[in-house]
Design an enzyme around this catalytic site. Structure first.
Site, PDB file in Angstrom:
ATOM      1  CE1 TYR A 271      15.728 -93.214  62.903  1.00  0.00           C
ATOM      2  CE2 TYR A 271      15.174 -95.315  63.897  1.00  0.00           C
ATOM      3  CZ  TYR A 271      15.198 -94.480  62.796  1.00  0.00           C
ATOM      4  OH  TYR A 271      14.709 -94.905  61.593  1.00  0.00           O
ATOM      5  CG  HIS A 426      11.623 -95.041  64.063  1.00  0.00           C
ATOM      6  ND1 HIS A 426      11.380 -95.681  62.875  1.00  0.00           N
ATOM      7  CD2 HIS A 426      11.952 -93.761  63.752  1.00  0.00           C
ATOM      8  CE1 HIS A 426      11.571 -94.822  61.872  1.00  0.00           C
ATOM      9  NE2 HIS A 426      11.899 -93.654  62.379  1.00  0.00           N
TER      10      HIS A 426
END
Lengths: 746, 746
Positions: A271, A426
């Protein structure tokens, strides 16, 4: 009169570029605009300034990487422009038809825009204008997207995130063709679509816009850049400091909080590279429009650190796949191509060119040109991958992601230890998780995310149910599970409140070591792990030393898992394989997905148990662990309770100790030998390690390793070493001068 | 006098080369030899003639591939020469210590020999001499090797095969240093080891020496070359024509029988490349010593065809892994490097340079120099991979290995059909087996061999028990199994007596097709398969059409297996997954190794059943088959009854029809779409095929394919088409002009 103006234009063009003038034939009113614009130099001025454009117009006339990239891009876009414009009514989720069409549209507008600037051919601007006219007609008709699933909804797309990405590209395209458009054209486009999208992303989506999260970064980037182009300073202020301009939200706060002081992003590298794009894009636009803000200097150059850290968090071109990560993502991702180009544009660091060369992608920006020209001149120097503890959290004190490297090459031996904070939604429940990479390959593996990105048949391309039920669970990682339940009971909110503590980080020539611990993953239980990467080429030492200590007041079951990639070769103990039937190892927390393929106990007349496998990289790996009467070994493989075959093959050895209140696992992973079926030889397929022993002398930890050739080594380390400490082995005195050292004692 | 001789030598050296003379300081007696030798030009004269040596001596003074290779080789050998000579008493099997040491010794002697010739530095010759002295001492003491397992025993090695390879290398090394040695030295070496080994391999191992088999080729090559060097024409004759010189055995008969007329080797490409080495090595030595034999012209240039065919039988650099093959073996294997160099030396075919470039290995021979120089000049042209039926058997009539290619690139779409004869002991029971390759990857897979070459822990590095119990069995392949028993009941002897018949081979622009059949694989049952590779870029057609017809008088169970590589994506029918327990699919013939992971029936309201997977190459593959009420689908995965974890993951779909006396499976494998997680897009993940239908019109076979976009195609083919044949679809007339054609009918 017309002719005269045209000549004037041509002369101006010649002054700026030697591009092929045969193509230059915009209509009169547009010419007038172009001329004024060239004098005023207001547009374009986001990622590319007008000076960048001038450089690129010149560069396409000279052979080299940039010219090649330009010609390829032009050919692709020219072909795409032959298709009719297609702006469908939004209908499909990610990966679906309308989703992909709208994604393609913003890419194409962006590319046509830059091609217009470089070539000055009207057809590219016409295309951007025409497609934006369609969007201006469509957008006012839209309600929320029919497939909205998240709390960040969109209109063109199922997610507001995609909507922001759309505007980030589209506003740049608009900026490129701004001067080409008539005042009326601009009004139609700005009022019909650009302003409504910007308002939808800001005023109408405050929960996302003011969020300190990568979705917020995309939104602020989109709205802020729109503010520059549409000359709305108020939008820029809101983008920078939040809707209320207080600084509690907005881009600057994101810069303060989303990266740690050394540029680590809380959700991990997968990310991080995604988040990077709006950061560097908006920052570059800020730099070009308001250099007085010194955005790249901000917070001790946090953006340059973030770019560099993204590159550091990779192995052999791929990002460390911790947390929800698609494992094939690597440094050639377009976000990092932009990042590296911008960083090189600022720093001129020739090591970045090494990364750029591996990326092998040239972008059509001023910085892209600088990179391309430098690579044409072969100015790159080796990028230095480093051993580093990447502190997590805004102030860098919420644990760390620790990368231990044997040397600076991208195919060196590398151990990573995940002693970070949770990493939000996440994040995986893998406190103190270990991964190991060697000779270009992943050896002790991280499953990454269970997801087939944009494959509609696979749960709409979203994270699969098995991402929750397996990939995020503790047992899917190389760390310790208590009583078959995950860290923090698999609760992200609880996980977000805690993080491990890094107690020691040592970086000496032969020993790179980290000690970390956490006592909140399980109530009343302390987990402490020390990992040392020990490498001595002359001695054929390539070891990962792993001490995992768990302590509690009550009796528990402790499972220490090692997921490995390769073909099982042998063990030095007997095991019972399940040859006629397989059953799942458990019912939940990821265990329900593991087939138990074999089970064994150590041979207690031997000091260590050993398991050897062979990786595709042609090297053997032996995991040796000190024997204990309570120890048993489980062999597992994914596939159980996976009705849609969503999980990949993932094999593991689990070291299990049951009915104990504490245990210390003392293990070494040894890389050895070579299997070369092409040249038909095999070397050192057997481990060289004969025994391992751990002891403490005062505050010094000593790990003894004896090899088959009778050579013997000791890895010694001590937390908080303030001065050299003596210790004794077999009556002989030694001195520990660094926090961690290797001694040859025989 | 000494000075005078030395000067004479130096002058001669200068005449032949400009090598660095500072290194040249052999002792006097040896100099004398060298001078005589250069005048007589008798040694070396096996693979390298003296003229080759002269070229190489010159080449090392000029920058380029050859010089680089030479310097690398020299550095490696120089380092190895620092170690003490080690000629241990034979003890270990393949992969074991003494095995590897003796292998290393012959390589080192060979390389030191050639380095002596090129550099004229005495140290290399000294090394060869000294190590051969050791062998001369050791060899007379040896009985058969203690680990002898095969019927081709050795003394230095567990297999006579290795012994022959040892002599092939060693006699070349001896030839290189021959002139350096005194007459006494020669006597010691020849009598102590060279002659005894040659006699052991010939007179004392008649069963191998006279065998028409690759072991025989190595033996005849070794003994024949020894005959040339030791001036024993009788040995050369025996090598060429067998021990009794009748021609029933020996190298010439091997040339007649081991290759088919177009150069296909009976055991398949993995053994073909291995067998190639002694063929090309001995042939080159024959050519240099007795050019009048015109060995490379023999049998319509059979050796050049064999070399070329070896390269043809590869995909993306790796050999088609049929039969017992290690899958990582490819065109860069050293045997083919020698083969390509020798072939280029003779033919000057610049397409071979393309292969050589991919091999990226330069050998220190005259032909190696020619290749290196040509590559330095970039003379290579694209190697043309072709669609071809490689006839099997000495006269090419024992079936064929058929390779269908969409184009000439090494990453094109390629279907292979194994309609060959058995391929002796290394052959698999996979009559009419299909493999498919696309976009660089293996899609429908062949397991290859179950073996970890030379890994002692894995069954001594030999073929694993699972090679027999699984890898060779029919169910391990993409072909049809009757009643869960293998072709020929898994009996190699029976298999060797039969082969399929190729009924049709067509190679047209869009359709490459083969029809083959066999009625001996199962008693009373005929198997007939037609495979067509259909590719039309403009229509997005990339299909493998597969018609498998089985006919019998009695009822049976028919299993048609498709082993695939990739992640399962979806099916268009429901199946019942075995989520809580796995059991083996059967008890024997390979079935005992398959876990049954799911089972399903077709939805009979749909015309076809579809199974889609995603390969690592980023492309989707959908297998569509015409529905039938008796059809069921089994999903399997290897791992059952594999106590030592010897088998790799191997997943398959099995199409099963039970209780029928005949069935025709009509299927198409479609390659489609793209999964690009790096660039984050997914295209066409769904198959475009809506229905498939097969019919016959007179003798014309018609396969109708209708797609989702309503376009419709017909693949038409006819055996033995002698003139254009008309056929009719929906009242419209079509004409079949070629044996196989594609028609767009809607």
């Amino acid at each position: 009169m017309k002719t005269c103006k045209l000549n004037q234009f041509l002369l101006l063009s010649l002054a700026f570029s030697s591009a092929n003038l045969a193509y230059v034939a915009p209509a009169y009113a547009q010419l007038q605009n172009v001329i004024e614009r060239q004098q005023l130099q207001q547009h374009p001025n986001l990622v590319n300034s007008f000076a960048d454009i001038v450089s690129m117009r010149n560069a396409i006339n000279h052979p080299g990487r940039f010219q090649t990239a330009f010609l390829n891009r032009q050919a692709t876009v020219d072909k795409a422009l032959e298709q009719p414009i297609n702006v469908p009514f939004p209908k499909d989720a990610g990966g679906g038809y309308t989703h992909e069409v709208h994604k393609n549209n913003y890419r194409l507008m962006y590319e046509a825009g830059i091609l217009f600037q470089i070539t000055q051919q009207a057809k590219y601007a016409e295309f951007v204008k025409n497609i934006l006219f369609e969007y201006a007609k469509l957008y006012p008709k839209l309600d929320l997207h029919p497939e909205v699933k998240s709390n960040n909804p969109g209109k063109l797309f199922w997610q507001g995130l995609n909507e922001a990405v759309w505007l980030v590209h589209t506003i740049q395209a608009y900026d490129y063709v701004y001067e080409f458009l008539s005042v009326d054209d601009r009004q139609i486009i700005e009022q019909g679509v650009l302003e409504p999208v910007a308002l939808f992303l800001s005023e109408q989506s405050p929960q996302t816009f003011d969020k300190i999260h990568n979705h917020g970064t995309w939104a602020t980037c989109a709205v802020g850049m729109t503010g520059y182009v549409l000359n709305k300073p108020d939008w820029v202020e809101k983008a920078l400091y939040g809707l209320d301009k207080s600084g509690t939200g907005g881009f600057m706060r994101q810069l303060d909080e989303l990266f740690s002081p050394n540029g680590y992003y809380n959700e991990g590298p997968y990310y991080q590279r995604y988040a990077l794009m709006p950061f560097v894009t908006f920052a570059k636009a800020i730099q070009n429009n308001q250099p007085e803000r010194q955005i790249f200097e901000y917070r001790d150059q946090i953006l340059l650190k973030a770019i560099n850290t993204t590159a550091q968090l990779s192995y052999n071109g791929l990002f460390f796949p911790i947390n929800d990560a698609i494992k094939s993502k690597g440094i050639d991702t377009i976000e990092l191509v932009h990042g590296i180009a911008i960083a090189y544009g600022i720093s001129g660091d020739t090591g970045l060119l090494d990364i750029a060369k591996q990326q092998d992608k040239v972008i059509l920006t001023g910085d892209g040109l600088k990179v391309a020209s430098a690579l044409d001149k072969e100015l790159q120097t080796d990028y230095q991958f480093v051993t580093q503890a990447f502190g997590d959290g805004a102030d860098g004190t919420e644990g760390a992601f620790v990368v231990l490297r044997s040397d600076s090459r991208n195919t060196a031996s590398v151990a990573t230890i995940k002693a970070t904070s949770q990493g939000l939604g996440h994040g995986h429940f893998d406190k103190l998780g270990l991964s190991f990479y060697d000779k270009g390959a992943e050896i002790l593996t991280d499953y990454g995310a269970a997801r087939f990105l944009n494959v509609v048949a696979k749960f709409g391309g979203r994270y699969l149910p098995e991402n929750d039920s397996y990939a995020q669970q503790t047992i899917a990682h190389n760390t310790l599970v208590v009583d078959q339940s995950s860290h923090f009971n698999g609760n992200t909110k609880v996980g977000n409140q805690h993080h491990p503590k890094v107690n020691l980080f040592a970086n000496t020539e032969n020993v790179k070591l980290v000690s970390a611990s956490i006592d909140t993953a399980y109530s009343g239980i302390k987990l402490a792990r020390t990992i040392a990467l020990v490498t001595v080429a002359d001695e054929n030492i390539d070891w990962v030393v792993d001490l995992f200590k768990v302590t509690s007041l009550k009796q528990h079951q402790f499972d220490l898992a090692y997921h490995y990639d390769g073909d099982f070769i042998e063990s030095n103990f007997k095991y019972k394989p399940n040859t006629e039937q397989l059953k799942p190892l458990g019912d939940n927390n990821g265990y329900q997905h593991l087939w138990l393929t074999a089970k064994g106990q150590p041979e207690l007349n031997q000091p260590i148990s050993q398991l050897t496998w062979l990786n595709q990289n042609g090297r053997f790996y032996t995991l040796s662990t000190v024997n204990h009467k309570n120890l048993e070994f489980l062999f597992t493989q994914t596939g159980a309770n996976d009705p849609n075959f969503n999980l990949r093959e993932d094999k593991a050895f689990i070291f299990r100790v049951n009915g104990q209140s504490a245990h210390q696992f003392v293990s070494i992973l040894e890389a050895h030998g070579e299997y070369n079926p092409s040249k038909e030889f095999t070397l050192n397929s057997k481990s060289s390690i004969q025994s391992i022993r751990y002891e403490q002398q005062n505050n010094i930890n000593l790990i003894y390793v004896k090899r088959e050739d009778m050579s013997e080594f000791v890895i010694a380390y001590q937390n908080q070493l303030t001065k050299p400490q003596p210790f004794e082995i077999n009556g002989k005195q030694y001195m520990l001068n660094h926090s961690a050292e290797l001694f040859k004692i025989n």
